[in-house]
Scaffold this motif. Structure first.
Motif, PDB file in Angstrom:
ATOM      1  N   GLN A  89       0.816  -1.220   0.000  1.00 33.62           N
ATOM      2  CA  GLN A  89       0.000   0.000   0.000  1.00 33.62           C
ATOM      3  C   GLN A  89       0.847   1.266   0.000  1.00 33.62           C
ATOM      4  OE1 GLN A  89      -3.088  -0.114  -0.632  1.00 33.62           O
ATOM      5  NE2 GLN A  89      -3.409  -2.311  -0.341  1.00 33.62           N
ATOM      6  N   THR A  90       2.128   1.129  -0.260  1.00 36.27           N
ATOM      7  CA  THR A  90       3.025   2.287  -0.284  1.00 36.27           C
ATOM      8  C   THR A  90       3.146   2.824  -1.705  1.00 36.27           C
ATOM      9  OG1 THR A  90       4.306   1.395   1.564  1.00 36.27           O
ATOM     10  CG2 THR A  90       5.346   3.118   0.223  1.00 36.27           C
ATOM     11  N   PRO A  91       2.732   4.073  -1.980  1.00 33.33           N
ATOM     12  CA  PRO A  91       2.892   4.628  -3.326  1.00 33.33           C
ATOM     13  C   PRO A  91       4.372   4.784  -3.674  1.00 33.33           C
ATOM     14  CG  PRO A  91       1.290   5.883  -2.043  1.00 33.33           C
ATOM     15  CD  PRO A  91       2.016   4.992  -1.076  1.00 33.33           C
ATOM     16  N   MET A  92       4.723   4.349  -4.869  1.00 33.69           N
ATOM     17  CA  MET A  92       6.107   4.427  -5.328  1.00 33.69           C
ATOM     18  C   MET A  92       6.113   4.854  -6.785  1.00 33.69           C
ATOM     19  SD  MET A  92       7.605   0.932  -3.551  1.00 33.69           S
ATOM     20  CE  MET A  92       9.323   1.397  -3.810  1.00 33.69           C
ATOM     21  N   ALA A  93       7.269   5.385  -7.231  1.00 35.03           N
ATOM     22  CA  ALA A  93       7.396   5.824  -8.620  1.00 35.03           C
ATOM     23  C   ALA A  93       7.227   4.627  -9.557  1.00 35.03           C
ATOM     24  CB  ALA A  93       8.740   6.488  -8.839  1.00 35.03           C
ATOM     25  N   MET A  94       6.336   4.776 -10.566  1.00 33.27           N
ATOM     26  CA  MET A  94       6.066   3.681 -11.494  1.00 33.27           C
ATOM     27  C   MET A  94       7.027   3.656 -12.662  1.00 33.27           C
ATOM     28  SD  MET A  94       1.912   3.748 -11.825  1.00 33.27           S
ATOM     29  CE  MET A  94       1.853   5.489 -12.300  1.00 33.27           C
ATOM     30  N   ALA A  95       7.598   4.814 -13.015  1.00 29.31           N
ATOM     31  CA  ALA A  95       8.411   4.945 -14.226  1.00 29.31           C
ATOM     32  C   ALA A  95       7.594   4.495 -15.435  1.00 29.31           C
ATOM     33  CB  ALA A  95       9.720   4.179 -14.083  1.00 29.31           C
ATOM     34  N   SER A  96       8.160   3.692 -16.328  1.00 25.48           N
ATOM     35  CA  SER A  96       7.493   3.392 -17.600  1.00 25.48           C
ATOM     36  C   SER A  96       6.308   2.447 -17.488  1.00 25.48           C
ATOM     37  CB  SER A  96       8.507   2.829 -18.600  1.00 25.48           C
ATOM     38  OG  SER A  96       9.355   3.872 -19.060  1.00 25.48           O
ATOM     39  N   ILE A  97       6.018   1.921 -16.322  1.00 24.31           N
ATOM     40  CA  ILE A  97       4.758   1.194 -16.141  1.00 24.31           C
ATOM     41  C   ILE A  97       3.593   2.141 -16.433  1.00 24.31           C
ATOM     42  CG2 ILE A  97       3.297  -0.018 -14.474  1.00 24.31           C
ATOM     43  CD1 ILE A  97       5.847  -1.031 -13.134  1.00 24.31           C
TER      44      ILE A  97
END
Length: 422
Positions: A89-97
């Motif tokens: 449940q921790t928001p993280m950078a998705m990058a190219s996803i």
């Protein structure tokens, strides 16, 4: 004075006696007739089933090899919740996803029929400028040529397979007029699909403000698999597009360990992979969807994902808790008829890990019934999955006949009382 003769008095007495006796006999016969009619027309008692509930089945828990870093989650299509997770449940950078979200948003308003390429997208000098701008920022790019015309599917291949940031902007301009308009549409799409903890600010994932939780990423992957165009693109190791040449997939795990998708993501600080994998389980197959965000390099996250998948795959197994014709209840009537309730068909379920499989038998009380009549159900439960199998009699329970009815008044009285109380 006239007197009655003795013989006349005797005659009258005999006549009274005879008629009295006849009345008694008639009364007895009438009572017997009423009893017989009641007995012959009364309901017969029901036979209660003697139920045989199969014991629950549960495998030993599977030991998993889990990542010790980043945020990750793994689930399977058709299985509730997550199989395993960490920091889900921790928001993280998705990058190219992020590009998967861009593609789904575009297809939601510009769908491509299965097996087709979709509408044409024309590329100009402006798209070449976008290419050089993305390259100057250090983003991944895919080749583009002014004057080229690609189908929307080919454009999405350039976006997703080599992860061309420039195609995210070019497709946004074609579909919605600008990248800003795409971002607005994409965030509305995310909200509409229940991905409340995911947010985008551009079409490619260049900004670290494109964030999502691992739990949302698993849900995103399942949605993407439901879009045939995307599912086919992300499973391709490479494609040949005449105007662009050969485009090679950035996902190095494709074709290994069951992996058949989906999208890499790379930032200056971390490497990500949203992945899918398929495994044969008995007569069916299971599709696993997972993500690992925040790894140090792609080599590190690929190794962690391989170890996790190799431990997850054996955790799926096929269980057959019911066989066709299996006896699940027996009937024994008071007049000597017997029958068994059998499963009309078998039941097989695929379960994860130590999920218990239980069979709950519901058999009805039966009085008169024919062979093949349905007399209840067996309900197979495994997690949220439920299979209902009818129970049928393997023999008839016939009427006991007049003699049994006339000689068992107590049983008939009980049956009548039960019938009247229902």
């Amino acid at each position: 004075m006239t007197s009655t003769r003795p013989s006349a008095r005797v005659y009258r007495r005999r006549r009274i006696v005879v008629f009295s006796a006849l009345a008694v006999v008639l009364a007895l016969l009438t009572g017997a007739g009423v009893y017989s009619a009641n007995a012959l027309g009364a309901p017969v008692p029901s036979a209660a089933p003697e139920v045989a509930d199969p014991a629950p089945v549960a495998a030993a828990p599977q030991q998993l090899v889990l990542p010790g870093f980043g945020g990750w989650a793994i689930g399977a299509v058709g299985f509730d919740g997550l199989l395993a997770s960490g920091n889900e449940q921790t928001p993280m950078a998705m990058a190219s996803i992020t590009k998967v979200i861009t593609a789904l948003t575009v297809l939601s308003e510009h769908p491509i029929p299965p097996g087709e390429g979709g509408p044409d997208v024309e590329y100009t000098e402006d798209d070449v400028d976008i290419y050089w701008d993305m390259a100057a920022q250090g983003g991944s790019v895919a080749p583009v040529e002014a004057g080229a015309t690609l189908t929307l599917k080919e454009s999405l291949e350039a976006l997703l397979i080599p992860s061309g940031n420039n195609y995210g902007i070019s497709i946004s301009n074609w579909a919605f007029g600008s990248e800003a308009a795409l971002v607005e549409k994409a965030n509305a799409w995310l909200a509409a699909n229940g991905l409340a903890n995911t947010h985008v600010v551009d079409s490619s994932g260049m900004s670290d403000d494109n964030v999502g939780t691992p739990a949302d990423m698993v849900a995103l992957g399942e949605i993407a698999l439901g879009e045939p165009t995307i599912a086919a693109i992300v499973a391709s190791k490479s494609v040949e597009i005449p105007e662009l040449g050969t485009l090679t997939n950035s996902n190095k795990l494709l074709g290994t360990h069951g992996v058949d998708g989906m999208k890499t993501g790379t930032t200056d600080d971390a490497a990500n992979l949203l992945f899918t994998a398929d495994y044969a389980v008995g007569a069916s197959s299971v599709t696993v969807v997972g993500v690992l965000l925040g790894g140090e390099t792609h080599e590190i996250i690929d190794a962690a994902i391989v170890a996790m998948l190799d431990s997850v795959a054996p955790g799926f197994h096929e269980v057959a808790p019911l066989e066709a014709n299996q006896v699940l209840a027996e009937y024994d009537t008071p007049w000597g008829d017997t029958a068994r309730a059998r499963a009309s068909s078998g039941a097989t379920v695929v379960v994860w890990n130590d999920t218990p499989v239980d069979v709950e038998v519901h058999a009805d009380a039966v009085s008169l019934a024919d062979r093949g009549d349905e007399v209840g159900t067996a309900v197979v439960r495994a997690g949220s999955e439920e299979i209902t199998v009818p129970l049928v009699l393997d023999a008839s329970l016939s009427d006991p006949g007049a003699w049994w009815r006339l000689t068992n008044p107590g049983a008939l009285d009980d049956a009548g009382a039960q019938s009247g109380s229902e």
